[in-house]
Design an enzyme around this catalytic site. Structure first.
Site, PDB file in Angstrom:
ATOM      1  N   CYS A 128     -22.592  29.883   4.492  1.00 53.69           N
ATOM      2  CA  CYS A 128     -22.918  30.455   5.790  1.00 53.69           C
ATOM      3  C   CYS A 128     -22.114  29.792   6.911  1.00 53.69           C
ATOM      4  O   CYS A 128     -20.900  29.908   6.934  1.00 53.69           O
ATOM      5  CB  CYS A 128     -24.422  30.393   6.043  1.00 53.69           C
ATOM      6  SG  CYS A 128     -24.939  31.515   7.385  1.00 53.69           S
ATOM      7  N   HIS A 170     -26.533  33.671   2.241  1.00 52.20           N
ATOM      8  CA  HIS A 170     -27.453  32.651   1.720  1.00 52.20           C
ATOM      9  C   HIS A 170     -28.050  33.091   0.382  1.00 52.20           C
ATOM     10  O   HIS A 170     -29.250  33.372   0.286  1.00 52.20           O
ATOM     11  CB  HIS A 170     -28.593  32.396   2.710  1.00 52.20           C
ATOM     12  CG  HIS A 170     -28.233  31.533   3.862  1.00 52.20           C
ATOM     13  ND1 HIS A 170     -28.019  30.176   3.744  1.00 52.20           N
ATOM     14  CD2 HIS A 170     -28.034  31.843   5.169  1.00 52.20           C
ATOM     15  CE1 HIS A 170     -27.722  29.666   4.929  1.00 52.20           C
ATOM     16  NE2 HIS A 170     -27.722  30.650   5.808  1.00 52.20           N
ATOM     17  N   GLU A 208     -28.906  31.370  -1.976  1.00 49.12           N
ATOM     18  CA  GLU A 208     -29.876  30.372  -2.441  1.00 49.12           C
ATOM     19  C   GLU A 208     -31.247  30.520  -1.789  1.00 49.12           C
ATOM     20  O   GLU A 208     -32.211  29.841  -2.195  1.00 49.12           O
ATOM     21  CB  GLU A 208     -29.337  28.962  -2.154  1.00 49.12           C
ATOM     22  CG  GLU A 208     -29.474  28.467  -0.721  1.00 49.12           C
ATOM     23  CD  GLU A 208     -28.502  29.091   0.255  1.00 49.12           C
ATOM     24  OE1 GLU A 208     -28.661  28.850   1.474  1.00 49.12           O
ATOM     25  OE2 GLU A 208     -27.583  29.819  -0.171  1.00 49.12           O
ATOM     26  N   ARG A 238     -40.715  32.375  13.081  1.00 50.18           N
ATOM     27  CA  ARG A 238     -40.336  31.298  14.009  1.00 50.18           C
ATOM     28  C   ARG A 238     -39.752  31.874  15.283  1.00 50.18           C
ATOM     29  O   ARG A 238     -40.104  31.456  16.395  1.00 50.18           O
ATOM     30  CB  ARG A 238     -39.309  30.397  13.326  1.00 50.18           C
ATOM     31  CG  ARG A 238     -38.743  29.277  14.195  1.00 50.18           C
ATOM     32  CD  ARG A 238     -37.429  28.795  13.615  1.00 50.18           C
ATOM     33  NE  ARG A 238     -36.405  29.846  13.632  1.00 50.18           N
ATOM     34  CZ  ARG A 238     -35.295  29.820  12.891  1.00 50.18           C
ATOM     35  NH1 ARG A 238     -35.063  28.823  12.065  1.00 50.18           N
ATOM     36  NH2 ARG A 238     -34.414  30.811  12.979  1.00 50.18           N
TER      37      ARG A 238
END
Length: 319
Positions: free
Chosen positions: A142, A235, A237, A249
């Site tokens: 990223c 991403h 993962e 958030r």
């Protein structure tokens, strides 16, 4: 794959609950085997979550992997306790004389800041330069991929009209490199970023190969021709709930974020997110460890001609 980690790293209990083969230091010492040495430079704010995600992704080959976690000495982490960092992490000064078979540089939530204005940019530049002679193959994730492309190849990031957040369909551009062996024609990957790298500059660079891209998210998987530098703009993962945590958030912070695309059933944030990218993540990291680390790295970095043999092996691999 047996992952060797420190005996009391908190990530261990989570991975064991998932039945991932974790090998503690005591058991590893009893085996007569040369494990792969993998260095993870963790730039993410909540480091424990990233530890679990990456260790899970590295756990699907029969190779033994010895993990070293590294942090930036020039930056104070606000979201991970100093006790955790001091116990489980090393700094560059402590390992700069070592050689590693593989390295992962994670993303970081600093994409809106110019590289040269970041407090740890000079240290990161030093590490990326060091990796060229001390690491067989480095994966940049990223923001880490954007920083790596900027430092190694002069390709700067570009601000997007709106944040990319969600799970996007990707397709292969080429199957010629071992990194994409076993990939389906189409596969899904999470993205979460406000910037991108220009597709045209990557395609026109003589030492870079675009392996996969997305119509919505742009260039995704890039490597140099030797495989010593690999760039992953998304991403793979990520956990099932990582994008969900980021969305909530941002909602709590009053940022009015868009609902992550192609993530919740019927785009409804009250429903359980769909996990649709784990197989791709496992294949990607397995290929990296096998073809770009294990098959290429010198058995003994201390042998004087190890660098020469490594270069010859890299050349043979791509012919």
């Amino acid at each position: 794959m047996p992952i060797k980690i420190q005996n009391d790293l908190p990530a261990r209990s989570i991975l064991e609950q998932e039945r991932i083969f974790i090998m503690d230091e005591n058991r590893a010492q009893s085996q007569d085997i040369r494990p792969l040495q993998i260095l993870i430079l963790n730039l993410m704010p909540i480091k424990e979550d990233t530890e679990v995600q990456l260790l899970r992704a590295l756990s699907n080959t029969p190779l033994q992997v010895d993990i070293t976690l590294m942090r930036m000495s020039s930056h104070n982490s606000k979201n991970t306790s100093s006790a955790h960092l001091n116990k489980f992490y090393v700094t560059f000064g402590e390992i700069c004389e070592n050689h590693y078979d593989g390295m992962i540089i994670t993303g970081a939530p600093v994409e809106m800041v110019p590289y040269e204005e970041m407090d740890y940019w000079p240290e990161l530049v030093q590490i990326m330069e060091w990796s060229k002679s001390h690491v067989t193959s480095t994966v940049h994730i990223c923001w880490g991929s954007q920083a790596g492309l900027y430092y190694h190849y002069g390709i700067n990031k570009e601000l997007l009209p709106r944040k990319i957040s969600g799970v996007y369909k990707h397709h292969l551009v080429t199957r010629e490199m071992p990194l994409t062996r076993g990939f389906d024609d189409f596969f899904k990957v999470p993205h979460s970023r406000n910037t991108t790298v220009p597709l045209e500059e990557i395609q026109n660079h003589p030492d870079l190969v675009l392996l996969a891209k997305s119509y919505e998210a742009g260039a995704y998987l890039i490597q140099n021709r030797s495989g010593s530098q690999i760039f992953v703009t998304g991403h793979p993962e990520y956990d099932r709930y990582t994008l969900d945590k980021e969305y909530r958030r941002d909602m709590a912070a009053g940022l009015d974020p868009m609902v992550p695309e192609n993530y919740y059933p019927d785009d409804d944030p009250t429903q359980k997110p769909k996990l649709t990218w784990r197989l791709h993540a496992n294949t990607l990291y397995t290929n990296w460890l096998n073809y770009y680390v294990y098959q290429v790295t010198p058995y003994d970095w201390t042998v004087p001609d190890a660098a020469k043999r490594r270069a010859e092996q890299e050349k043979a691999q791509i012919c």
